[in-house]
Design a protein around this motif. Structure first.
Motif, short mmCIF file in Angstrom:
data_model
loop_
_atom_site.label_atom_id
_atom_site.label_comp_id
_atom_site.label_asym_id
_atom_site.label_seq_id
_atom_site.Cartn_x
_atom_site.Cartn_y
_atom_site.Cartn_z
N ASN A 324 -42.27 33.36 -4.03
CA ASN A 324 -44.05 32.93 -3.46
C ASN A 324 -45.34 33.52 -3.68
OD1 ASN A 324 -43.01 34.93 -1.72
ND2 ASN A 324 -43.40 34.14 0.73
N ASP A 383 -34.84 30.83 -6.12
CA ASP A 383 -35.46 30.75 -5.78
C ASP A 383 -37.01 29.97 -6.39
OD1 ASP A 383 -34.87 31.78 -3.57
OD2 ASP A 383 -35.76 33.17 -3.24
N HIS A 481 -44.94 26.84 -1.18
CA HIS A 481 -45.23 27.72 -1.71
C HIS A 481 -44.53 28.40 -0.96
CE1 HIS A 481 -47.30 26.43 -5.66
NE2 HIS A 481 -48.19 26.44 -5.04
N ALA A 482 -44.46 29.36 0.19
CA ALA A 482 -43.73 29.83 1.16
C ALA A 482 -42.47 29.83 0.94
CB ALA A 482 -44.78 30.19 2.08
N GLU A 483 -42.14 28.07 1.03
CA GLU A 483 -40.98 27.72 1.40
C GLU A 483 -39.79 28.22 -0.14
OE1 GLU A 483 -42.37 23.84 3.38
OE2 GLU A 483 -40.95 23.53 2.35
N SER A 485 -38.74 30.80 -1.75
CA SER A 485 -38.22 31.93 -0.96
C SER A 485 -38.10 32.12 0.06
CB SER A 485 -39.01 33.00 -1.82
OG SER A 485 -40.30 33.43 -1.33
N VAL A 489 -45.47 34.68 3.25
CA VAL A 489 -45.39 35.13 2.76
C VAL A 489 -46.63 36.91 3.01
CG1 VAL A 489 -48.39 35.17 0.41
CG2 VAL A 489 -46.40 32.99 1.35
N LYS A 494 -48.97 39.80 -1.92
CA LYS A 494 -50.08 38.83 -2.55
C LYS A 494 -51.33 38.78 -3.43
CE LYS A 494 -51.28 33.37 -2.54
NZ LYS A 494 -51.97 34.30 -3.90
#
Length: 655
Positions: A324, A383, A481-483, A485, A489, A494
């Motif tokens: 992510n 992932d 995008h967090a899903e 992994s 986030v 990041k």
């Protein structure tokens, strides 16, 4: 039948000399037994031969130890060159085969070594990461190793007129503590004093032996037996896997499959996994230099069968940062690989509808064989692959790059040594794997390997494996995008990952700086230009720069600090190593962020040095004139200079 050569022929003479040398080595009883350890790749052979006073062949860098014996100053010296670890790498990132071989190196000089000779490159900053790496790797032998260690500083010419005390103080606490553990025992390898290096080193070793009352180093027998037992178990499992792979291949060859006339190969993996190298090898075209940041598609008709091969090279994800934290632009480019494939299929169907039936899509997942593979990498790969859909694994071949490093070991031994995480990945790919020696300079070997890999791709596709569905890509595009992994986030992580992405590409001065360092090294495979320009040196030590930076960055937010360091780096007013040191000591950054940044950056530095060595040096190429990195004729106020640069950056950012 044993091959013989005519008496007096050149080959016969050479063979006789080699046999006599081997006999001499085996017949002599060593007076001193030494083990050469460290992370140094380049010029280490030259150092080893200087110690032994000969021109021994040490071979390529592999996971095996190499031993040579010679008479030096009336004494028989046995020198074991242990496998190197990567500079600044954490212990968990070193392959199991290397960690085990480091320990087993003591069995090559029975009953045990009198001393370990630890190589430390004086032309490279000895960062905290380097200090931790040395400590962790050496203590694989046990705590008593420090009582038997002598530090040998190589590449000392880079320091100019600086004496050893100034150099040690300038590198900071990491090097100071290392020498303290070694009882302040160190020797400097300087070109002007190279003729006396062996004498000075042996004197230091003999004093060490005298201090230890003649006692050689003894490793814990239980630990040694555990490794030997594990080796036997791994060897058995590896042979079982290898036989299974052979039977599967024989079965596939007996079965008839669909003839493939066109294939699309999508390359996946983390940054510096050699994706571009493999793709170029398959197509038989020159490799593009630099980092792949955009999806690149290339097509070529290959072989007598006129197989139409399309290779889609994709940007790499991080090896250590979670999925992510991969930049949105990079993730989008990776997903475009399926778009590129659909365009190829559409064109093929338009020209001839029958072509669509005989085309296929394969994924090659690159994993370097010269480092570890843990559950951390397993999750990151899983992932990053998830957006393609579960069916991707049915069309994936695991390609182990950098396999030359294995030396005498089979790839199956590496797989089984690494354990559960890597065996899971191999099984996830249906036990389809290929060991590629992509770092070989032999074009014929590379061509043969590429043909074998392409044959393996055809075999897989001809068995009618299903391809990832088109809707998988469409679904992935709208995913957060967090899903990817399975978790939120971490905003601080990041920011670090985003800044690392901006800093990742090598700058021209990065490459030139490494070239300057290499120019001073006494490497046997590089010619020396005696008329090279002499280097100018900075009038201040790294510790002064870091001290001012620490003061000026105190109280700044994480984002401000990263922006300042990045801008100073771009202007070449702050070195990359300074950035790592500062980032990894800031209290505002969580320990996890420091560690991930440090591990990824160590990979960058190792690859940069390897790139410079391979691309800019050869036996027929004279040394380049050293670059001038600073003008020493003008004295400057370091504190005022650094502070002024930081204020400029802050002012520009506010505007």
């Amino acid at each position: 039948m044993k091959r013989s050569y005519p008496f007096g022929s050149e080959k016969g003479k050479k063979k006789k000399e080699e046999e006599e040398k081997r006999k001499q080595e085996s017949d002599t009883t060593p007076d001193l037994r030494l083990i050469l350890v460290g992370s140094q790749w380049y010029a280490a052979d030259s150092v080893a031969n200087t110690i032994l006073g000969g021109s021994f062949k040490w071979g390529r860098r592999t996971a095996q130890s190499v031993t040579h014996t010679a008479q030096v100053n009336g004494k028989v010296i046995q020198l074991v060159k242990a496998p190197v670890w990567f500079r600044g790498y954490h212990l968990c990132d070193t392959a199991e085969l290397v960690k085990e071989e480091l320990v087993l190196s003591v069995t090559h000089c029975k009953p045990g070594p009198h001393a370990f000779i630890l190589l430390v490159e004086a032309d490279l900053p000895f960062t905290d990461a380097c200090a931790k790496a040395v400590e962790a790797h050496l203590e694989l032998y046990g705590k008593d190793v420090w009582n038997h260690t002598v530090v040998l500083f190589t590449c000392v010419d880079y320091l100019g007129n600086s004496d050893s005390e100034d150099y040690i103080a300038g590198e900071g606490e990491g090097l100071i503590q290392l020498l303290k553990r070694c009882g302040q025992r160190f020797v400097c390898d300087h070109t002007e004093e190279r003729q006396t290096l062996t004498q000075r080193l042996l004197e230091k070793v003999e004093k060490l032996v005298e201090r230890n009352e003649g006692r050689h180093f003894e490793i814990e027998e239980k630990g040694l037996q555990r490794i030997l037992q594990k080796r036997e178990e791994v060897k058995m499992r590896a042979e079982s896997r290898r036989q299974r792979r052979i039977k599967e291949k024989e079965t596939q060859e007996k079965e008839s499959g669909t003839s493939i006339s066109a294939v699309t190969i999508i390359l996946l993996g983390w940054v510096f996994a050699s994706k571009t190298t493999v793709g170029s090898a398959i197509l038989g075209i020159p490799k593009d230099e630099g980092r792949t940041e955009k999806c690149v598609k290339q097509t070529k008709v290959i072989g007598k069968r006129q197989l139409k091969v399309t290779v889609v090279d994709t940007p790499g994800w991080w090896k250590y940062f979670p999925a992510n934290l991969v930049q949105t632009a990079i993730r989008s480019e990776i997903m475009k690989a399926l778009d590129q494939d659909e365009e190829t299929t559409h064109t093929s169907a338009t020209e001839n509808p029958q072509d669509q039936v005989s085309s296929g899509r394969a994924f090659l997942l690159m994993v370097p064989a010269n480092t570890s593979f843990t559950n951390e990498q397993r999750k990151i790969i899983e992932d990053n692959m998830r957006p393609f859909g579960e069916t991707i694994w049915q069309n994936t071949i695991l390609v182990f790059t950098e396999s030359t490093w294995l030396g005498e070991y089979h790839i199956e031994q590496h797989i089984e040594s690494e354990g559960e995480a890597l065996t899971w990945l191999v099984e996830k790919c249906g036990n389809r794997y290929f060991a590629l020696k992509n770092d070989t300079e032999e074009q014929s070997i590379m061509k043969t390997q590429s043909e074998e890999l392409l044959d393996m791709v055809e075999e897989m596709l001809s068995r009618g494996q299903s391809s990832p569905k088109k809707e998988t890509r469409q679904t992935a595009e709208i995913k957060d995008h967090a899903e990817a992994s399975e978790g939120p986030v971490d905003e601080d992580l990041k920011k670090i990952a985003d800044q690392l992405h901006r800093m990742w590409d090598w700058k021209s001065w990065d490459i030139e700086e490494v070239m300057v360092r290499f120019d001073e090294r006494p490497m046997e495979d590089c010619t020396c230009d005696e008329d090279s320009m002499k280097r100018h040196f900075f009038d201040f030590q790294r510790r002064e720069v870091e001290k001012v930076l620490r003061e000026e960055l105190r109280g700044k937010s994480l984002e401000e600090m990263l922006n300042i360091l990045f801008e100073l780096y771009l202007r070449r007013e702050c070195g990359a190593f300074d950035i790592v040191s500062i980032i990894c000591e800031k209290e505002a950054i969580k320990p996890e962020g420091k560690q991930l940044f440090e591990r990824e950056w160590s990979r960058r530095e190792v690859e940069l040095m390897d790139f410079v060595f391979k691309r800019h040096f050869s036996a027929n190429r004279p040394r380049r004139a050293a670059a001038v990195v600073a003008d020493t004729t003008e004295k400057i106020d370091v504190s005022a200079w650094i502070k002024n640069q930081i204020r400029r950056v802050l002012k520009e950012n506010n505007q």
